[in-house]
Write a protein that holds these residues in place. Structure first.
Motif, PDB file in Angstrom:
ATOM      1  N   ASN A  51      18.507   5.200  11.398  1.00 45.16           N
ATOM      2  CA  ASN A  51      18.563   6.656  11.483  1.00 45.16           C
ATOM      3  C   ASN A  51      17.190   7.216  11.153  1.00 45.16           C
ATOM      4  O   ASN A  51      16.396   6.597  10.433  1.00 45.16           O
ATOM      5  N   TYR A  52      16.926   8.421  11.639  1.00 43.85           N
ATOM      6  CA  TYR A  52      15.639   9.058  11.376  1.00 43.85           C
ATOM      7  C   TYR A  52      15.714  10.009  10.183  1.00 43.85           C
ATOM      8  O   TYR A  52      14.686  10.462   9.686  1.00 43.85           O
ATOM      9  N   TYR A  53      16.946  10.311   9.756  1.00 36.32           N
ATOM     10  CA  TYR A  53      17.163  11.169   8.599  1.00 36.32           C
ATOM     11  C   TYR A  53      18.115  10.474   7.630  1.00 36.32           C
ATOM     12  O   TYR A  53      19.013   9.740   8.051  1.00 36.32           O
ATOM     13  N   GLU A  54      17.937  10.716   6.353  1.00 37.85           N
ATOM     14  CA  GLU A  54      18.883  10.241   5.340  1.00 37.85           C
ATOM     15  C   GLU A  54      19.918  11.334   5.086  1.00 37.85           C
ATOM     16  O   GLU A  54      19.564  12.505   4.914  1.00 37.85           O
ATOM     17  N   ILE A  55      21.191  10.946   5.102  1.00 38.70           N
ATOM     18  CA  ILE A  55      22.249  11.932   4.872  1.00 38.70           C
ATOM     19  C   ILE A  55      23.030  11.650   3.596  1.00 38.70           C
ATOM     20  O   ILE A  55      23.905  12.431   3.217  1.00 38.70           O
ATOM     21  N   LYS A  98      16.049  13.465   1.654  1.00 39.09           N
ATOM     22  CA  LYS A  98      16.751  14.266   2.646  1.00 39.09           C
ATOM     23  C   LYS A  98      15.819  15.319   3.228  1.00 39.09           C
ATOM     24  O   LYS A  98      15.033  15.938   2.516  1.00 39.09           O
ATOM     25  N   GLY A  99      15.929  15.501   4.529  1.00 39.50           N
ATOM     26  CA  GLY A  99      15.088  16.465   5.217  1.00 39.50           C
ATOM     27  C   GLY A  99      13.822  15.878   5.791  1.00 39.50           C
ATOM     28  O   GLY A  99      13.206  16.475   6.677  1.00 39.50           O
ATOM     29  N   PRO A 157      19.240   6.160  17.331  1.00 40.95           N
ATOM     30  CA  PRO A 157      19.978   7.351  17.750  1.00 40.95           C
ATOM     31  C   PRO A 157      19.039   8.513  18.080  1.00 40.95           C
ATOM     32  O   PRO A 157      17.958   8.622  17.506  1.00 40.95           O
ATOM     33  N   LEU A 158      19.474   9.362  19.020  1.00 44.00           N
ATOM     34  CA  LEU A 158      18.654  10.495  19.427  1.00 44.00           C
ATOM     35  C   LEU A 158      18.645  11.538  18.313  1.00 44.00           C
ATOM     36  O   LEU A 158      19.590  12.301  18.133  1.00 44.00           O
ATOM     37  N   GLN A 159      17.550  11.572  17.573  1.00 45.04           N
ATOM     38  CA  GLN A 159      17.379  12.504  16.463  1.00 45.04           C
ATOM     39  C   GLN A 159      15.921  12.963  16.458  1.00 45.04           C
ATOM     40  O   GLN A 159      15.010  12.129  16.521  1.00 45.04           O
TER      41      GLN A 159
END
Length: 556
Positions: free
Chosen positions: A162-166, A187-188, A225-227
């Motif tokens: 993933n390109y972001y941490e959730i 995050k962010g 994933p497309l992010q």
């Protein structure tokens, strides 16, 4: 007349030089930066025809450097990285299939000790060695970058991220490391930025050392994933209402105009499995446009990162003595409906929590004018952009012909660095390098890559041979079928000439057989039953989809 004091100073300088390591006594050697992006198609950047994209920094590198019309990879992530990092054919390096173990040394799924990495050889030659980004050639800790020659390293080990941490730190979804220690992506923050910033920080640290550096900058973009960042996506709003049918033609024409595709050649025939764009409903068109907008934004942000890298080199006063090579690990992803993880979506496409992929329709555009997709032995799967930039040596806006391959980069870098490739390393006999140095091409001594030996491919049963203008292809789903193409006149692989030239087919089949024996390549149709019967340590058959994309448990 020289004074006594001056004479003594000269003698002291000579004495000090005699005590320095051999590498330190050599003339100033160039820094080397190898930039690898993930799942980028042949015409997915401006210098190769994507004038719909904003890639000013890649445009600059190409305009001031060299592009190759034909540069070959191994069609998919891990095998490409194995060849890139070692200069070996993937099987010889131990990653014949993927980063999974199929029970044989050539298919063990991680780099073997006989195949020395770029970092090991260059470190031994006095270079600082740095990695930032994706690894994917060894999951266990003793196979990680720090254990294979990289003095500084940041990134993730598996095939995708993933390109972001959730999630919170204790339950992080983006599993990163920095110098072998866990690292939390706040995050962010966007992973492409973190990969870039870590690399720039490493360069600042390295600047205190009186040594040249080797940086392997391995972005995961534009892999699913497309992010992407909202401001980058906004740049491309409405840009792709033209649809994939028209854009693939436009990219083909642009590639000709850019000089990277011969104007006498035709575009690959349309993938008949795809629905014509103008037959979609309005809502369907909006659905697919957004995916391409996000994909474009991901590439755009990589280009922005390269701009930061160029600025850092200038700041460090190293911009005139650094070679940058930019490549992709394979062509754009397609071939089937790869909406693998959409059930896991927790946000719209482009945002954190999206698990969407680009898919075949736009991937056909990304690989235009070439045929097919990632994971196949056709040109759209095994050929992608190559840009080399080195202000001291490379003539601006050079476009070169001839067949070059991943295995050629190691001998190129070693020759440029004055590094000796050892016959053994840590008591283990080293595999010989099968590639050829491209340095004469980069320095303008020649304008074409001429090979004495053919190039070969095998992955998951897909096979190919390239010798001169001829290319033999045997697709995995038809192992007894052989197709023959004249790449000089038909790089789009539209016309199969196997029936017309059976003697050429036979010659290339024999050469493939000899290569396969020398590189421990096994008939995949014999290897696959062992996998299914559990006689190896590979995961169950559903752990990797048919195109080799790692399942979710391997994604991070």
């Amino acid at each position: 007349m020289i004074s006594l004091r001056s004479f003594k100073s000269v003698l002291l300088a000579v004495a000090i030089g005699a005590t320095l390591p051999l590498w330190a006594q050599k003339p100033q050697r160039p820094n080397i930066i190898l930039v690898l992006v993930d799942d980028l198609g042949f015409s997915d950047i401006g210098p190769y025809g994507a004038l719909d994209l904003q890639t000013p920094n890649l445009d600059r590198l190409a305009g001031e450097g060299l592009r190759l019309k034909e540069f070959y990879n191994n069609s998919i992530c891990a095998p490409t990285r194995a060849s890139l990092l070692t200069g070996q054919y993937q099987h010889k390096a131990g990653v014949g299939y993927f980063n999974v173990n199929l029970g044989l040394p050539a298919y063990q799924g991680f780099l073997n000790k006989e195949s020395l990495t770029l970092a090991e050889v260059l470190k031994n030659a006095g270079y600082s060695t740095i990695l930032s980004g994706k690894w994917h050639v060894g999951d266990d800790k003793d196979q990680w970058p720090a254990q294979r020659g990289f003095e500084r390293s940041f990134g993730f080990i598996g095939g995708a991220s993933n390109y972001y941490e959730i999630n919170e730190k204790e339950n992080a979804d983006v599993a990163l490391y920095r110098n072998n220690e866990p690292f939390y992506l706040e995050k962010g923050k966007y992973l492409t930025d973190e990969i870039t910033n870590q690399a720039l920080g490493f360069l600042d640290e390295q600047n205190k050392e009186q040594k040249p550096f080797f940086l392997y900058l391995a972005f995961n973009a534009p892999h699913w994933p497309l992010q992407a960042l909202p401001e980058d996506i906004a740049k491309y709003k409405g840009k792709y209402s033209i649809g994939w049918d028209s854009l693939r033609i436009q990219r083909y024409q642009n590639a000709i105009a850019k000089g990277v595709f011969d104007k006498t050649q035709l575009i690959a025939q349309h993938d008949g499995a795809l629905q014509p764009y103008d037959k979609l409903t309005y809502d369907e068109q909006q659905y697919w446009q957004l995916r391409q907008e996000v994909y474009a934004a991901m590439i755009d942000h990589v280009d922005q990162s390269l701009g930061k890298l160029l600025d850092k080199l200038k700041e460090l006063k190293k911009d005139d003595n650094t070679l940058i090579v930019f490549i992709s690990d394979n062509g754009a992803q397609g071939g089937n409906n790869l909406r693998l993880y959409t059930a896991r979506n927790t946000g719209p496409v482009g945002t954190a929590g999206s698990y969407e992929v680009q898919n075949s329709n736009w991937s056909q555009t990304g690989n235009s004018p070439l045929r097919n997709y990632k994971g196949t032995p056709y040109e759209g799967g095994i050929s992608a952009p190559f840009i080399a930039w080195y202000p001291k040596k490379i003539r601006a806006n050079t476009i070169a012909t001839g067949t070059a391959h991943l295995i050629d980069l190691a001998p190129t870098f070693y020759q440029l660095a004055g590094a000796t490739y050892p016959s053994s390393y840590n008591g283990v006999a080293a595999n010989k390098l099968p590639g050829k140095s491209l340095l004469p091409l980069l320095t303008g001594e020649t304008d074409k890559v001429d090979r004495a030996e053919p190039l070969f491919w095998e992955r998951g049963g897909n096979r190919a041979v390239r010798e001169g203008k001829w290319k033999l292809v045997s697709p995995a789903d038809q192992p007894d079928k052989y197709e023959l193409y004249d790449i000089e006149t038909d790089r789009a692989e539209n016309t199969d000439l196997a029936a017309k030239y059976p003697e050429i087919v036979q010659q290339l089949k024999e050469k493939y057989k000899q290569w396969a024996t020398a590189n421990d390549v096994v008939d995949y149709n014999k290897l696959r039953p062992q996998q299914q019967q559990g006689r190896s340590s590979v995961a169950p058959a559903n752990a990797a989809p048919s195109n080799g994309t790692p399942a979710r448990k391997r994604a991070n």
